[in-house]
Design an enzyme around this catalytic site. Sequence first.
Site, PDB file in Angstrom:
ATOM      1  N   ILE A   1     -17.549  -1.699  -6.584  1.00 25.70           N
ATOM      2  CA  ILE A   1     -18.404  -0.694  -7.219  1.00 25.70           C
ATOM      3  C   ILE A   1     -17.572   0.414  -7.875  1.00 25.70           C
ATOM      4  CG2 ILE A   1     -18.739   0.924  -5.290  1.00 25.70           C
ATOM      5  CD1 ILE A   1     -21.784   0.654  -5.861  1.00 25.70           C
TER       6      ILE A   1
ATOM      7  N   GLY B   1      -5.823   2.642   4.718  1.00 26.18           N
ATOM      8  CA  GLY B   1      -6.779   3.030   3.678  1.00 26.18           C
ATOM      9  C   GLY B   1      -8.100   2.287   3.754  1.00 26.18           C
TER      10      GLY B   1
ATOM     11  N   HIS C   1     -12.451  -7.619   4.162  1.00 30.41           N
ATOM     12  CA  HIS C   1     -12.571  -7.968   2.738  1.00 30.41           C
ATOM     13  C   HIS C   1     -11.193  -8.035   2.111  1.00 30.41           C
ATOM     14  CE1 HIS C   1     -12.905  -3.590   3.189  1.00 30.41           C
ATOM     15  NE2 HIS C   1     -12.242  -3.498   2.031  1.00 30.41           N
ATOM     16  N   LEU C   2     -11.087  -8.936   1.161  1.00 30.43           N
ATOM     17  CA  LEU C   2      -9.853  -9.111   0.394  1.00 30.43           C
ATOM     18  C   LEU C   2     -10.083  -8.555  -1.006  1.00 30.43           C
ATOM     19  CD1 LEU C   2      -7.037 -10.369  -0.133  1.00 30.43           C
ATOM     20  CD2 LEU C   2      -8.191 -12.546  -0.559  1.00 30.43           C
TER      21      LEU C   2
HETATM   22  P1  AMP Z   1     -11.405  -0.483   1.629  1.00 26.82           P
HETATM   23  O1  AMP Z   1     -10.815   0.871   1.381  1.00 26.82           O
HETATM   24  O2  AMP Z   1     -10.362  -1.571   1.619  1.00 26.82           O
HETATM   25  O3  AMP Z   1     -12.268  -0.509   2.862  1.00 26.82           O
HETATM   26  O4  AMP Z   1     -12.281  -0.801   0.371  1.00 26.82           O
HETATM   27  C1  AMP Z   1     -13.656  -0.754   0.349  1.00 26.82           C
HETATM   28  C2  AMP Z   1     -14.037  -1.033  -1.081  1.00 26.82           C
HETATM   29  O5  AMP Z   1     -15.413  -1.339  -1.115  1.00 26.82           O
HETATM   30  C3  AMP Z   1     -13.785   0.131  -2.042  1.00 26.82           C
HETATM   31  O6  AMP Z   1     -12.931  -0.294  -3.105  1.00 26.82           O
HETATM   32  C4  AMP Z   1     -15.192   0.474  -2.541  1.00 26.82           C
HETATM   33  O7  AMP Z   1     -15.211   0.854  -3.904  1.00 26.82           O
HETATM   34  C5  AMP Z   1     -15.937  -0.821  -2.306  1.00 26.82           C
HETATM   35  N1  AMP Z   1     -17.377  -0.683  -2.099  1.00 26.82           N
HETATM   36  C6  AMP Z   1     -18.011   0.165  -1.262  1.00 26.82           C
HETATM   37  N2  AMP Z   1     -19.341  -0.011  -1.334  1.00 26.82           N
HETATM   38  C7  AMP Z   1     -19.560  -0.998  -2.227  1.00 26.82           C
HETATM   39  C8  AMP Z   1     -20.715  -1.641  -2.746  1.00 26.82           C
HETATM   40  N3  AMP Z   1     -21.960  -1.292  -2.342  1.00 26.82           N
HETATM   41  N4  AMP Z   1     -20.562  -2.624  -3.664  1.00 26.82           N
HETATM   42  C9  AMP Z   1     -19.320  -2.974  -4.088  1.00 26.82           C
HETATM   43  N5  AMP Z   1     -18.190  -2.408  -3.626  1.00 26.82           N
HETATM   44  C10 AMP Z   1     -18.303  -1.436  -2.724  1.00 26.82           C
END
Ligand code: AMP
Length: 123
Positions: free
Chosen positions: A31, A102, A109-110
């Site tokens: 997103i 981070g 998730h990857l």
């Molecule tokens: P992390 O910091 O590795 O936990 O990354 C989480 C990622 O999820 C971030 O890059 C966010 O922009 C993404 N994210 C959070 N909510 C959503 C959503 N509803 N749809 C798509 N991506 C998301």
Amino acid sequence: MDNCIFCKIAAKQIPSKAIYEDDDLIAFHDINPAAPVHFLIVPKQHIPTLSDCGEAHTALLGKMMVLAPKLAQELGCGYRVGDDGNGAGGYKTLFNTGPDGGQEVYHLHLHVIGGPHPWRGQR
Ligand code: AMP
Ligand code: ZN
């Protein structure tokens, strides 16, 4: 898992820009993209972090890693040795784990981050 945003996306309770789905995995556009191509490959099963994976998750993790180049290719940032360089082609694959890694969403998730020089001026 209650209150987990990626579980809700997997269950289609909240929308996402879907790229791929099978019995085990979903992939959708991030997103808040950090690069021209930025998508996430996510197991449907709720696993909080990479550190929660063990031998039992070997096949699932392998499937995630093998899917990454396929989808990157489809989205225009694939790369194989022998492809002309010239700044075009290629991507990063990233698991953020824990606060110092981070990680913001505690559902495994990857990240696949690609496009021309996606790391320049980005994270
Ligand atoms: P992390 O910091 O590795 O936990 O990354 C989480 C990622 O999820 C971030 O890059 C966010 O922009 C993404 N994210 C959070 N909510 C959503 C959503 N509803 N749809 C798509 N991506 C998301
Ligand atoms: Zn979850």
